[in-house]
Design a protein around this motif. Structure first.
Motif, PDB file in Angstrom:
ATOM      1  N   THR A 155       0.855  -1.188   0.000  1.00 18.86           N
ATOM      2  CA  THR A 155       0.000   0.000   0.000  1.00 18.86           C
ATOM      3  C   THR A 155       0.885   1.229   0.000  1.00 18.86           C
ATOM      4  OG1 THR A 155      -1.858   1.106   1.090  1.00 18.86           O
ATOM      5  CG2 THR A 155      -0.173   0.146   2.514  1.00 18.86           C
ATOM      6  N   ALA A 156       0.303   2.359  -0.368  1.00 19.88           N
ATOM      7  CA  ALA A 156       1.050   3.614  -0.417  1.00 19.88           C
ATOM      8  C   ALA A 156       0.068   4.763  -0.298  1.00 19.88           C
ATOM      9  CB  ALA A 156       1.848   3.715  -1.718  1.00 19.88           C
ATOM     10  N   ASN A 157       0.551   5.933   0.110  1.00 24.62           N
ATOM     11  CA  ASN A 157      -0.324   7.102   0.216  1.00 24.62           C
ATOM     12  C   ASN A 157      -0.286   7.915  -1.077  1.00 24.62           C
ATOM     13  OD1 ASN A 157       2.147   8.336   0.361  1.00 24.62           O
ATOM     14  ND2 ASN A 157       1.707   9.513   2.209  1.00 24.62           N
ATOM     15  N   GLY A 158      -1.116   8.960  -1.103  1.00 30.53           N
ATOM     16  CA  GLY A 158      -1.215   9.764  -2.308  1.00 30.53           C
ATOM     17  C   GLY A 158       0.075  10.470  -2.678  1.00 30.53           C
ATOM     18  N   ALA A 159       0.873  10.891  -1.669  1.00 30.64           N
ATOM     19  CA  ALA A 159       2.132  11.579  -1.959  1.00 30.64           C
ATOM     20  C   ALA A 159       3.093  10.663  -2.705  1.00 30.64           C
ATOM     21  CB  ALA A 159       2.762  12.067  -0.653  1.00 30.64           C
ATOM     22  N   PHE A 160       3.064   9.357  -2.409  1.00 40.08           N
ATOM     23  CA  PHE A 160       3.928   8.427  -3.129  1.00 40.08           C
ATOM     24  C   PHE A 160       3.481   8.294  -4.581  1.00 40.08           C
ATOM     25  CE2 PHE A 160       6.899   5.038  -3.655  1.00 40.08           C
ATOM     26  CZ  PHE A 160       6.279   4.115  -4.495  1.00 40.08           C
ATOM     27  N   LEU A 161       2.164   8.229  -4.800  1.00 42.61           N
ATOM     28  CA  LEU A 161       1.663   8.138  -6.173  1.00 42.61           C
ATOM     29  C   LEU A 161       2.049   9.364  -6.977  1.00 42.61           C
ATOM     30  CD1 LEU A 161      -1.927   6.713  -5.474  1.00 42.61           C
ATOM     31  CD2 LEU A 161       0.170   5.449  -6.027  1.00 42.61           C
ATOM     32  N   ASP A 162       1.976  10.546  -6.359  1.00 39.08           N
ATOM     33  CA  ASP A 162       2.397  11.759  -7.059  1.00 39.08           C
ATOM     34  C   ASP A 162       3.884  11.722  -7.378  1.00 39.08           C
ATOM     35  OD1 ASP A 162       0.201  13.887  -5.052  1.00 39.08           O
ATOM     36  OD2 ASP A 162      -0.183  12.673  -6.861  1.00 39.08           O
ATOM     37  N   LEU A 163       4.681  11.211  -6.436  1.00 39.59           N
ATOM     38  CA  LEU A 163       6.138  11.204  -6.625  1.00 39.59           C
ATOM     39  C   LEU A 163       6.551  10.275  -7.767  1.00 39.59           C
ATOM     40  CD1 LEU A 163       8.647  12.492  -5.291  1.00 39.59           C
ATOM     41  CD2 LEU A 163       8.829  10.475  -3.851  1.00 39.59           C
ATOM     42  N   VAL A 164       5.874   9.118  -7.884  1.00 34.72           N
ATOM     43  CA  VAL A 164       6.239   8.168  -8.941  1.00 34.72           C
ATOM     44  C   VAL A 164       5.416   8.383 -10.209  1.00 34.72           C
ATOM     45  CG1 VAL A 164       6.981   6.456  -7.258  1.00 34.72           C
ATOM     46  CG2 VAL A 164       4.643   6.383  -8.108  1.00 34.72           C
ATOM     47  N   GLN A 165       4.575   9.436 -10.199  1.00 39.06           N
ATOM     48  CA  GLN A 165       3.814   9.841 -11.394  1.00 39.06           C
ATOM     49  C   GLN A 165       2.868   8.735 -11.868  1.00 39.06           C
ATOM     50  OE1 GLN A 165       7.116  10.838 -13.935  1.00 39.06           O
ATOM     51  NE2 GLN A 165       7.201  12.957 -13.198  1.00 39.06           N
ATOM     52  N   VAL A 166       2.150   8.136 -10.889  1.00 40.49           N
ATOM     53  CA  VAL A 166       1.165   7.090 -11.184  1.00 40.49           C
ATOM     54  C   VAL A 166      -0.172   7.553 -10.606  1.00 40.49           C
ATOM     55  CG1 VAL A 166       0.486   4.709 -10.734  1.00 40.49           C
ATOM     56  CG2 VAL A 166       2.870   5.236 -11.230  1.00 40.49           C
ATOM     57  N   PRO A 167      -1.284   7.450 -11.367  1.00 34.64           N
ATOM     58  CA  PRO A 167      -2.560   8.022 -10.897  1.00 34.64           C
ATOM     59  C   PRO A 167      -3.282   7.209  -9.835  1.00 34.64           C
ATOM     60  CG  PRO A 167      -2.802   7.080 -13.099  1.00 34.64           C
ATOM     61  CD  PRO A 167      -1.338   7.023 -12.770  1.00 34.64           C
ATOM     62  N   THR A 168      -3.175   5.874  -9.839  1.00 34.06           N
ATOM     63  CA  THR A 168      -3.971   5.074  -8.899  1.00 34.06           C
ATOM     64  C   THR A 168      -3.097   4.092  -8.138  1.00 34.06           C
ATOM     65  OG1 THR A 168      -4.435   3.319 -10.516  1.00 34.06           O
ATOM     66  CG2 THR A 168      -5.950   5.203 -10.461  1.00 34.06           C
ATOM     67  N   LEU A 169      -3.587   3.703  -6.948  1.00 33.46           N
ATOM     68  CA  LEU A 169      -2.860   2.763  -6.107  1.00 33.46           C
ATOM     69  C   LEU A 169      -2.774   1.388  -6.762  1.00 33.46           C
ATOM     70  CD1 LEU A 169      -1.498   2.021  -3.420  1.00 33.46           C
ATOM     71  CD2 LEU A 169      -3.785   1.638  -2.460  1.00 33.46           C
ATOM     72  N   GLU A 170      -3.806   1.003  -7.507  1.00 33.59           N
ATOM     73  CA  GLU A 170      -3.819  -0.325  -8.114  1.00 33.59           C
ATOM     74  C   GLU A 170      -2.670  -0.505  -9.105  1.00 33.59           C
ATOM     75  OE1 GLU A 170      -5.644  -2.755  -7.111  1.00 33.59           O
ATOM     76  OE2 GLU A 170      -6.537  -1.397  -5.638  1.00 33.59           O
ATOM     77  N   GLN A 171      -2.167   0.580  -9.667  1.00 40.39           N
ATOM     78  CA  GLN A 171      -1.083   0.473 -10.640  1.00 40.39           C
ATOM     79  C   GLN A 171       0.270   0.209  -9.980  1.00 40.39           C
ATOM     80  OE1 GLN A 171      -2.613   4.228 -12.880  1.00 40.39           O
ATOM     81  NE2 GLN A 171      -1.359   3.109 -14.349  1.00 40.39           N
ATOM     82  N   VAL A 172       0.398   0.447  -8.666  1.00 42.59           N
ATOM     83  CA  VAL A 172       1.665   0.194  -7.978  1.00 42.59           C
ATOM     84  C   VAL A 172       1.574  -1.021  -7.051  1.00 42.59           C
ATOM     85  CG1 VAL A 172       2.322   2.617  -8.061  1.00 42.59           C
ATOM     86  CG2 VAL A 172       1.133   1.755  -6.044  1.00 42.59           C
ATOM     87  N   ARG A 173       0.368  -1.392  -6.638  1.00 42.22           N
ATOM     88  CA  ARG A 173       0.232  -2.517  -5.713  1.00 42.22           C
ATOM     89  C   ARG A 173       0.708  -3.813  -6.388  1.00 42.22           C
ATOM     90  NH1 ARG A 173      -5.134  -2.216  -3.728  1.00 42.22           N
ATOM     91  NH2 ARG A 173      -4.387  -1.012  -1.940  1.00 42.22           N
ATOM     92  N   GLY A 174       1.585  -4.536  -5.680  1.00 41.55           N
ATOM     93  CA  GLY A 174       2.139  -5.777  -6.197  1.00 41.55           C
ATOM     94  C   GLY A 174       3.363  -5.595  -7.070  1.00 41.55           C
ATOM     95  N   GLU A 175       3.707  -4.355  -7.406  1.00 38.67           N
ATOM     96  CA  GLU A 175       4.885  -4.098  -8.242  1.00 38.67           C
ATOM     97  C   GLU A 175       6.131  -3.970  -7.364  1.00 38.67           C
ATOM     98  OE1 GLU A 175       2.657  -4.495 -11.488  1.00 38.67           O
ATOM     99  OE2 GLU A 175       4.828  -4.164 -11.491  1.00 38.67           O
ATOM    100  N   ALA A 176       7.319  -4.185  -7.971  1.00 40.23           N
ATOM    101  CA  ALA A 176       8.580  -4.110  -7.225  1.00 40.23           C
ATOM    102  C   ALA A 176       8.929  -2.653  -6.933  1.00 40.23           C
ATOM    103  CB  ALA A 176       9.699  -4.765  -8.025  1.00 40.23           C
ATOM    104  N   LEU A 177       9.309  -2.374  -5.699  1.00 41.75           N
ATOM    105  CA  LEU A 177       9.636  -1.004  -5.317  1.00 41.75           C
ATOM    106  C   LEU A 177      10.835  -0.462  -6.098  1.00 41.75           C
ATOM    107  CD1 LEU A 177       9.004   1.373  -3.444  1.00 41.75           C
ATOM    108  CD2 LEU A 177      10.518   0.353  -1.733  1.00 41.75           C
ATOM    109  N   GLU A 178      11.802  -1.352  -6.466  1.00 42.95           N
ATOM    110  CA  GLU A 178      12.978  -0.863  -7.188  1.00 42.95           C
ATOM    111  C   GLU A 178      12.645  -0.342  -8.577  1.00 42.95           C
ATOM    112  OE1 GLU A 178      13.679  -5.449  -6.909  1.00 42.95           O
ATOM    113  OE2 GLU A 178      12.847  -3.854  -5.651  1.00 42.95           O
ATOM    114  N   ASP A 179      11.387  -0.551  -9.057  1.00 37.72           N
ATOM    115  CA  ASP A 179      10.977   0.035 -10.334  1.00 37.72           C
ATOM    116  C   ASP A 179      11.000   1.559 -10.261  1.00 37.72           C
ATOM    117  OD1 ASP A 179       8.466  -2.466 -11.246  1.00 37.72           O
ATOM    118  OD2 ASP A 179      10.656  -2.474 -11.311  1.00 37.72           O
TER     119      ASP A 179
END
Length: 478
Positions: free
Chosen positions: A305-329
């Motif tokens: 899981t991640a908060n909105g500030a993390f999504l803004d930092l990695v330039q991704v609009p929704t949490l579902e697009q980062v959930r389950g992905e490798a952090l080193e991406d």
């Protein structure tokens, strides 16, 4: 009248002819040999005409074959200039200054000897008398070893103190230290300050009885008396001043710096079941709205899981697009950054001020500072990361002046911000210079010992001294 002091500042015999009589060459030779560890008779060019030893410590080194050799050929390369100066400084009225000279030995490495020279007559030979310094060198080595052991012990002590401080500050229960003689608080953790509503300055020196109601304060005094007698005491049903909240008290006695102290723990009653639920919801809401990026990963570094500030930092609009992905991406210039960070987490449990970058999905690159914590007992076990963008306040890699860092601490701050290849290329000379300076300091400027400590040959060591401009070899006086 007394004769004036000679140029070496020593007082000589007032009338040697009357007091010593006629001393023949044999007697003088025995006197010189017995008063020194090694004595050399040299001609004006420095050739050894005769040699004598005051004991087996020097004669057993195989130096008896020096007769007929040039004195310069019996010493190490860095000592030849000292020999030249000893020969040039030999006069008939006073001994030369003492200088350390190193003789190579096949049996025990270099043998340090302290020499002084004096000329016999205007055209006579030069006498060089020497003192064996190996015992002094051994003492210096033991001193260096003892200092290194003390530094290691001091480092372990600092680590222990750091762990205690971290545990003390992070403890959820109110815990504080009380002076057993005055029964006043000397140190309190944040949980205690929150409970009694006091600042750190107000809590220091506060009498422990003041944080309880009068009836309970009298019982606290009895608990402490019992703890002083038995080492530990516990009591429940005490009430805090102001709020009237009922709490328990656990007191343990310990001694530090010849003084007795109490470790006091306030035991709070269990909160209603609904309170943790409300608190957890409030905490999650706060984390979601924090300006700093927060992300939680499993032990395989997959995003949970991640908060909105993390999504803004990695330039991704929704949490579902980062959930389950490798952090080193997104986090780190390469996988090496995250490997180092996770290795530190596994070893220490938490990491602060880790500098790296975040790579956005749209190509953005942001300098960040990471704080992380390991939660091995979570359900599931996980890693938590707090990521703060610091690109606007971080200095350039090697400072605006373009100069190299001046200490190891500054170098370590650059790890994760500058590529390893660049660090190695730009700072190799700095590290070599710092190592040489440290070795010279530890050996009291004994260059032969410093070279041995660094595992360098004398030629390589002296070449580096000239390269970095460390010391004046021509003016070295041992």
């Amino acid at each position: 009248m007394h004769k004036p002091l000679p140029r070496d500042g020593l007082s000589h015999f007032h009338d040697p002819r009357a007091s010593l009589g006629t001393v023949d060459a044999e007697a003088a030779a025995r006197l010189i040999a017995g008063a020194s560890d090694v004595a050399l008779v040299l001609d004006r060019n420095g050739m050894i005409r005769d040699v004598a030893f005051g004991g087996e410590a020097m004669s057993g080194e195989g130096f008896s074959g020096w007769r007929g050799q040039d004195w310069r050929d019996t010493v190490t390369v860095e000592s030849r200039e000292k020999v030249e100066r000893l020969i040039a400084e030999a006069t008939t009225d006073a001994a030369s200054p003492w200088r350390q000279v190193n003789h190579p030995s096949q049996r025990s490495g270099d043998v340090p000897v302290l020499y002084a020279t004096m000329r016999v007559g205007d055209h006579g030979p030069i006498i060089a008398v020497g003192r064996d310094l190996r015992a002094v060198a051994d003492l210096q080595k033991k001193l260096v070893d003892a200092q290194a052991a003390m530094e290691r012990d001091y480092g372990r002590l600092r680590q222990t103190e750091m762990r205690y401080r971290l545990l003390f500050q992070l403890a959820a229960e109110p815990v504080f230290i009380v002076d057993a003689a005055t029964r006043r608080i000397t140190e309190a953790n944040p949980a205690t300050l929150d409970l009694v509503g006091a600042s750190p300055a107000d809590a220091a020196g506060l009498a422990i009885g003041h944080i309880f109601e009068p009836a309970s304060a009298a019982r606290v005094g009895e608990i402490m008396a019992a703890a002083r007698a038995s080492g530990r005491a516990e009591e429940s049903g005490l009430r805090l001043a102001g709020s009237g909240r009922e709490v328990g008290l656990s007191v343990s006695l310990f001694r530090q710096e010849r003084a007795a102290h109490f470790l006091v723990r306030i035991v709070l009653p269990a909160a209603p079941a609904s309170a943790p639920v409300r608190s957890k919801a409030q905490l999650l809401g706060m984390v979601e709205n924090l300006p700093d990026a927060m992300v939680v990963c499993d032990l395989d570094r997959r995003v949970l899981t991640a908060n909105g500030a993390f999504l803004d930092l990695v330039q991704v609009p929704t949490l579902e697009q980062v959930r389950g992905e490798a952090l080193e991406d997104w986090l780190g210039r390469s996988a090496v950054d995250l490997n180092v960070l996770v290795a530190s987490l596994r070893e220490h449990g938490s990491v602060r001020h880790f500098g790296t970058v975040v790579r956005g999905a749209l190509g953005g690159l942001e300098e960040v500072e990471v704080a992380a914590v390991s939660v091995p007992d979570g359900d599931p076990p996980c890693f938590g990361f707090s990521i703060r963008a610091v690109g606007r306040r971080l200095p350039t890699a090697f400072g605006e002046s373009g100069r190299l860092p001046e200490s190891v601490a500054q170098l370590t701050e650059l790890v994760g911000r500058v590529s390893m290849k660049e660090l190695v290329r730009e700072t190799t000379d700095l590290i070599e210079r710092m190592c040489i300076e440290a070795a010279l300091e530890l050996t009291n400027d004994n260059r032969a010992s410093a070279a041995e400590m660094l595992g360098l040959s004398r030629q390589s060591f002296y070449a580096k001294l000239h390269r970095f401009g460390l010391g004046d070899l021509g003016s070295d006086e041992g």
